[in-house]
Design a protein around this motif. Structure first.
Motif, PDB file in Angstrom:
ATOM      1  N   SER A 184       4.560   6.806  -4.070  1.00  0.00           N
ATOM      2  CA  SER A 184       3.611   7.199  -2.840  1.00  0.00           C
ATOM      3  C   SER A 184       2.403   7.739  -3.547  1.00  0.00           C
ATOM      4  N   ASP A 185       1.501   8.185  -2.590  1.00  0.00           N
ATOM      5  CA  ASP A 185       0.089   8.561  -3.089  1.00  0.00           C
ATOM      6  C   ASP A 185      -0.133   9.890  -2.709  1.00  0.00           C
ATOM      7  N   PRO A 186       0.474  10.812  -3.388  1.00  0.00           N
ATOM      8  CA  PRO A 186       0.312  12.209  -3.163  1.00  0.00           C
ATOM      9  C   PRO A 186      -1.101  12.918  -2.983  1.00  0.00           C
ATOM     10  N   VAL A 187      -1.447  13.697  -2.111  1.00  0.00           N
ATOM     11  CA  VAL A 187      -2.731  14.326  -1.891  1.00  0.00           C
ATOM     12  C   VAL A 187      -2.437  15.812  -1.934  1.00  0.00           C
ATOM     13  N   ILE A 188      -2.715  16.665  -2.971  1.00  0.00           N
ATOM     14  CA  ILE A 188      -2.781  18.138  -3.084  1.00  0.00           C
ATOM     15  C   ILE A 188      -3.880  18.726  -2.373  1.00  0.00           C
ATOM     16  N   PHE A 189      -3.600  19.780  -1.680  1.00  0.00           N
ATOM     17  CA  PHE A 189      -4.781  20.693  -0.999  1.00  0.00           C
ATOM     18  C   PHE A 189      -4.480  21.991  -1.748  1.00  0.00           C
ATOM     19  N   GLU A 190      -5.323  22.408  -2.400  1.00  0.00           N
ATOM     20  CA  GLU A 190      -5.211  23.744  -3.345  1.00  0.00           C
ATOM     21  C   GLU A 190      -6.599  24.313  -3.021  1.00  0.00           C
ATOM     22  N   ALA A 191      -6.117  25.726  -2.772  1.00  0.00           N
ATOM     23  CA  ALA A 191      -7.153  26.530  -2.671  1.00  0.00           C
ATOM     24  C   ALA A 191      -7.998  26.980  -4.076  1.00  0.00           C
ATOM     25  N   SER A 192      -7.557  27.086  -5.022  1.00  0.00           N
ATOM     26  CA  SER A 192      -8.014  27.474  -6.293  1.00  0.00           C
ATOM     27  C   SER A 192      -8.649  26.254  -6.958  1.00  0.00           C
ATOM     28  N   SER A 193      -9.379  26.252  -8.065  1.00  0.00           N
ATOM     29  CA  SER A 193     -10.185  25.468  -8.696  1.00  0.00           C
ATOM     30  C   SER A 193      -9.046  24.532  -9.700  1.00  0.00           C
ATOM     31  N   GLU A 194      -7.925  25.169  -9.933  1.00  0.00           N
ATOM     32  CA  GLU A 194      -7.131  24.197 -10.905  1.00  0.00           C
ATOM     33  C   GLU A 194      -5.637  24.229 -10.343  1.00  0.00           C
ATOM     34  N   LEU A 195      -4.738  23.430 -10.695  1.00  0.00           N
ATOM     35  CA  LEU A 195      -3.479  23.304 -10.260  1.00  0.00           C
ATOM     36  C   LEU A 195      -2.634  24.345 -10.966  1.00  0.00           C
ATOM     37  N   ALA A 196      -1.575  24.882 -10.511  1.00  0.00           N
ATOM     38  CA  ALA A 196      -0.534  25.709 -10.964  1.00  0.00           C
ATOM     39  C   ALA A 196      -1.253  26.685 -11.874  1.00  0.00           C
ATOM     40  N   SER A 197      -2.293  27.167 -11.622  1.00  0.00           N
ATOM     41  CA  SER A 197      -2.922  28.185 -12.319  1.00  0.00           C
ATOM     42  C   SER A 197      -2.544  29.671 -12.082  1.00  0.00           C
ATOM     43  N   GLY A 198      -1.840  29.926 -10.883  1.00  0.00           N
ATOM     44  CA  GLY A 198      -1.581  31.298 -10.733  1.00  0.00           C
ATOM     45  C   GLY A 198      -0.396  31.898 -11.257  1.00  0.00           C
ATOM     46  N   ALA A 199       0.777  30.947 -11.383  1.00  0.00           N
ATOM     47  CA  ALA A 199       1.923  31.252 -11.924  1.00  0.00           C
ATOM     48  C   ALA A 199       2.498  32.458 -11.289  1.00  0.00           C
ATOM     49  N   MET A 231       0.772  -1.223  -0.054  1.00  0.00           N
ATOM     50  CA  MET A 231       0.152  -0.063   0.134  1.00  0.00           C
ATOM     51  C   MET A 231       0.835   1.375  -0.035  1.00  0.00           C
ATOM     52  N   ALA A 232       0.634   2.060  -0.704  1.00  0.00           N
ATOM     53  CA  ALA A 232       1.357   3.494  -1.007  1.00  0.00           C
ATOM     54  C   ALA A 232       1.080   4.177   0.050  1.00  0.00           C
ATOM     55  N   LYS A 233       2.136   5.010   0.504  1.00  0.00           N
ATOM     56  CA  LYS A 233       1.870   6.065   1.584  1.00  0.00           C
ATOM     57  C   LYS A 233       1.076   7.417   1.056  1.00  0.00           C
ATOM     58  N   LYS A 234       0.367   7.775   1.744  1.00  0.00           N
ATOM     59  CA  LYS A 234      -0.380   9.036   1.406  1.00  0.00           C
ATOM     60  C   LYS A 234       0.594  10.161   1.897  1.00  0.00           C
ATOM     61  N   VAL A 235       0.850  11.154   1.049  1.00  0.00           N
ATOM     62  CA  VAL A 235       1.709  12.327   1.496  1.00  0.00           C
ATOM     63  C   VAL A 235       0.703  13.481   1.190  1.00  0.00           C
ATOM     64  N   ALA A 236       0.850  14.415   2.247  1.00  0.00           N
ATOM     65  CA  ALA A 236      -0.292  15.646   1.932  1.00  0.00           C
ATOM     66  C   ALA A 236       0.768  16.624   1.444  1.00  0.00           C
ATOM     67  N   ILE A 237       0.322  17.457   0.258  1.00  0.00           N
ATOM     68  CA  ILE A 237       1.079  18.661  -0.300  1.00  0.00           C
ATOM     69  C   ILE A 237       0.221  19.709  -0.128  1.00  0.00           C
ATOM     70  N   ILE A 238       0.777  20.893   0.696  1.00  0.00           N
ATOM     71  CA  ILE A 238      -0.017  22.098   0.970  1.00  0.00           C
ATOM     72  C   ILE A 238       0.359  22.997  -0.185  1.00  0.00           C
ATOM     73  N   GLY A 239      -0.527  23.240  -1.144  1.00  0.00           N
ATOM     74  CA  GLY A 239      -0.329  24.062  -2.353  1.00  0.00           C
ATOM     75  C   GLY A 239      -0.240  23.526  -3.593  1.00  0.00           C
ATOM     76  N   GLY A 240      -0.979  23.752  -4.678  1.00  0.00           N
ATOM     77  CA  GLY A 240      -0.947  23.077  -5.688  1.00  0.00           C
ATOM     78  C   GLY A 240      -0.338  23.873  -7.081  1.00  0.00           C
ATOM     79  N   GLY A 241       0.697  24.689  -6.481  1.00  0.00           N
ATOM     80  CA  GLY A 241       1.445  25.738  -7.570  1.00  0.00           C
ATOM     81  C   GLY A 241       2.397  24.886  -8.324  1.00  0.00           C
ATOM     82  N   LEU A 242       3.269  25.230  -8.943  1.00  0.00           N
ATOM     83  CA  LEU A 242       4.306  24.569  -9.823  1.00  0.00           C
ATOM     84  C   LEU A 242       5.138  23.686  -8.885  1.00  0.00           C
ATOM     85  N   ALA A 243       5.570  24.161  -7.659  1.00  0.00           N
ATOM     86  CA  ALA A 243       6.401  23.515  -6.832  1.00  0.00           C
ATOM     87  C   ALA A 243       5.500  22.231  -6.275  1.00  0.00           C
TER      88      ALA A 243
END
Length: 101
Positions: free
Chosen positions: A26-41, A1-13
């Protein structure tokens, strides 16, 4: 079973981190405030990805070179979903530090 990893912020990094973690099993889970990933640039309509230049070859120089080449390869491999245009970049020498590099 893959380990879940929380990532705060779905920007470029955060998106790049999730990509690398997924490749490593791993099993990354991204927590992002906007509706799309890396949309702010950072508020820019276009992004620029370029390597850092160093006067002396050192560990940090290798890190940035390898990171640049890794990203470039990902962009090229995912050309159907990532709009990517490989262009040159003009670096102006505006101070002594940049002149040394």
């Amino acid at each position: 079973m893959a380990k879940k990893v929380a990532i705060i912020g779905g920007g470029l990094a955060g998106s790049a981190c999730a990509y690398e973690l997924k490749k490593a099993g791993s099993d990354p889970v991204i927590f992002e405030a906007s509706s799309e990933l890396a949309s702010g640039a950072s508020g820019n309509v276009l992004g620029l990805y370029n390597p850092r230049f160093y006067a002396n070859i050192q560990d940090e120089a290798h890190f940035y070179r390898d990171a640049f080449l890794s990203a470039y390869n990902v962009f090229c491999a995912a050309d159907d979903v990532i709009e990517h245009r490989a262009n040159g970049c003009l670096h102006l020498v505006t101070d002594e530090d940049k002149q040394r590099r």
